[in-house]
Design an enzyme around this catalytic site. Structure first.
Site, short mmCIF file in Angstrom:
data_model
loop_
_atom_site.label_atom_id
_atom_site.label_comp_id
_atom_site.label_asym_id
_atom_site.label_seq_id
_atom_site.Cartn_x
_atom_site.Cartn_y
_atom_site.Cartn_z
N SER A 115 7.36 8.82 19.75
CA SER A 115 7.35 10.09 18.92
C SER A 115 6.70 11.30 19.17
CB SER A 115 6.57 9.57 17.48
OG SER A 115 5.24 9.24 17.69
N HIS A 139 0.54 -3.82 23.40
CA HIS A 139 0.91 -2.59 23.52
C HIS A 139 1.48 -2.17 24.93
CE1 HIS A 139 -0.40 1.66 23.47
NE2 HIS A 139 -0.44 1.47 22.27
#
Length: 473
Positions: A277, A353
């Site tokens: 994003s 992650h």
């Protein structure tokens, strides 16, 4: 034991980081105490020339310095490990986690103004920090909060644009459509069409970004009430701070839920520039697309299952555990369920992650919030068991570089506890939060005159030929 070892290690890490950053923190406090200007924009006007000179000096003195080597694995692996973006507002360390302008999450919780003594940071304070690199005073935060409240009016055509969609459309589709409709009022677009000089690009960008940050909670709350509360929208309350007002417009006026929303927005606001994003917002903005177009694009990236949609998947997966095994599941049963999930070709949502190699500090602060406010919640207790069970399983699997929980592993359980049970909506909350970080960096992109992003791509034929030539040299 896994959980307690990780917490102990994290405590040692915080202590070490606190010692290393004590000098920079003292400087920040001096900056805060000596600053009496209540206007955020005028603060930026003072800071920008200094940072422009700094960038010019870096380019002239070190422009040819190499930052690393690019491998074929990096090209195939999503460009992981490549250093190729300037992102001023935050920096992510694989071992330490995120720092906002040099401050860790625990440090932000300590120094940023809160709505109540000992409470969670006000998102407005973090926005000030992201934009200026300075810790604001309570008065500065209150002034910014009022400014945002005064900018928050949303035109009717935005609601009409959302209403043109089926109410069953995914919340992120409705939210992104609303943001696109807000673009009609872009100050940057008007200024660019009127021939504004590039040295002034940051000023209408600032206006767009502050307007956008102010309005996205209103749009997001409208989507929620439209989908889940029969369209019974709740007006904004200008007497409330940013996080509390968002909670209020959603329909949650419990003081603890307001505190949770302040914490949620703060810790989800920014995570350096390489995530989907943030990178998308920067990429689109580099074409001089205005902040509305840039942020709408960022939201579409956030909506992907491998990015922001993961917080939705976590709660759904946890509820599937309860449905199949019950709330009082033992650790052995839970381990069996985790293996069942992995063996079916799926992942355990909320773990791992792309950058971090330790437990996400954003997970830790949410866990601390839960221990303080909802220690007996059954789903929180299940999340605690998962923290002990999942990392050893993923380590045994041998394919995971980071077996530890990330921010998504905890947020859904907290929201669920206070009544926000609609998991499909959770990514919208993430989107509202991410407006602070993406918009802050967009302002600095324009202030620093950063270039159009245009990396080089290659084909597999090119890679084949290059690698053969390199191996024969």
């Amino acid at each position: 034991m896994v959980f307690f070892r990780s917490v102990t290690a994290l405590t040692r890490l915080r202590s070490r980081v606190g010692q290393q950053s004590s000098l920079s923190n003292s400087v920040r406090w001096i900056q805060m105490q000596s600053s009496t200007d209540m206007d955020l924009k005028s603060q930026l006007q003072e800071l920008i020339p200094e940072q422009q000179d700094r960038l010019k000096k870096l380019k002239s003195e070190h422009g040819k310095v190499q930052l690393g080597n690019i491998t074929v694995d990096m090209v195939f692996g999503g460009m992981r490990g490549m250093t190729g973006l300037l992102w001023e507002t935050s920096l992510l360390d694989p071992e330490e986690g995120i720092r906002f302008r040099g401050l860790s999450i625990p440090e932000c919780q300590k120094v940023l103004p809160a709505a109540q003594s000992g409470g969670e940071p006000l998102p407005e304070g973090l926005l000030w920090l992201l934009l200026t690199g300075k810790v604001p005073s309570k008065e500065q935060v209150e002034a910014l909060s009022k400014d945002l409240a005064n900018r928050a009016a949303v035109p009717d055509y935005v609601y009409n644009a959302i209403d043109a969609l089926p109410s069953t459309a995914h919340p992120m589709t409705q939210f992104a459509s609303g943001v696109m409709a807000l673009q009609v009022q872009s100050e940057f677009q008007k200024a660019y069409e009127n021939g504004i000089h590039k040295s002034k690009f940051w000023e209408p960008t600032y206006e767009d970004c502050l307007n956008l940050i102010a309005r996205v909670p209103v749009v997001a709350a409208y989507v929620y009430r439209r989908m889940y509360k029969n369209g019974d929208s709740i007006p904004s309350d200008k007497s409330l701070d940013y996080g509390a007002n968002f909670s209020h417009m959603l329909g949650f006026d419990d003081d603890k839920m307001k505190e949770l929303m302040r914490l949620y927005i703060t810790i989800h606001s920014d995570h350096e520039g390489g995530n989907v994003s943030a990178h998308t917002g920067h990429l689109v903005g580099s074409a001089l697309s205005d902040p509305y177009l840039s942020f709408a694009a960022a939201l579409n990236g956030l909506a992907g299952p491998l990015h922001g949609l993961a917080n939705q998947e976590v709660l759904l997966w946890i509820k599937s555990v309860v449905e199949e095994c019950g709330e009082n599941i033992s650790k052995d049963q839970l381990k069996e369920y985790v293996w069942k999930t992995l063996n079916s070709g799926k992942v355990v949502p909320g773990y791992g992650h792309g950058v971090l190699r330790k437990t996400d500090p954003r997970y830790v602060c949410q866990r601390e919030f839960a221990m303080k406010h909802l220690p007996d919640d059954p789903l929180f207790q299940l999340v605690s068991k998962l923290y002990e069970v999942v990392p050893p399983v993923l380590t045994e699997l041998g394919k995971v570089k980071n077996p530890w929980p990330n921010v998504d592993a905890h947020s859904g359980v907290l929201l669920n506890h206070y009544g926000l049970t609609e998991a499909r909506y959770y990514t919208v909350l993430f989107g509202v939060s991410r407006s602070l970080g993406i918009c802050s960096q967009l302002i600095w992109d324009r202030a620093l005159g950063l270039a159009l992003e245009r990396p080089k791509s290659v084909t597999m034929d090119w890679l084949d030929a290059f690698c053969k030539k390199a191996s024969s040299a």
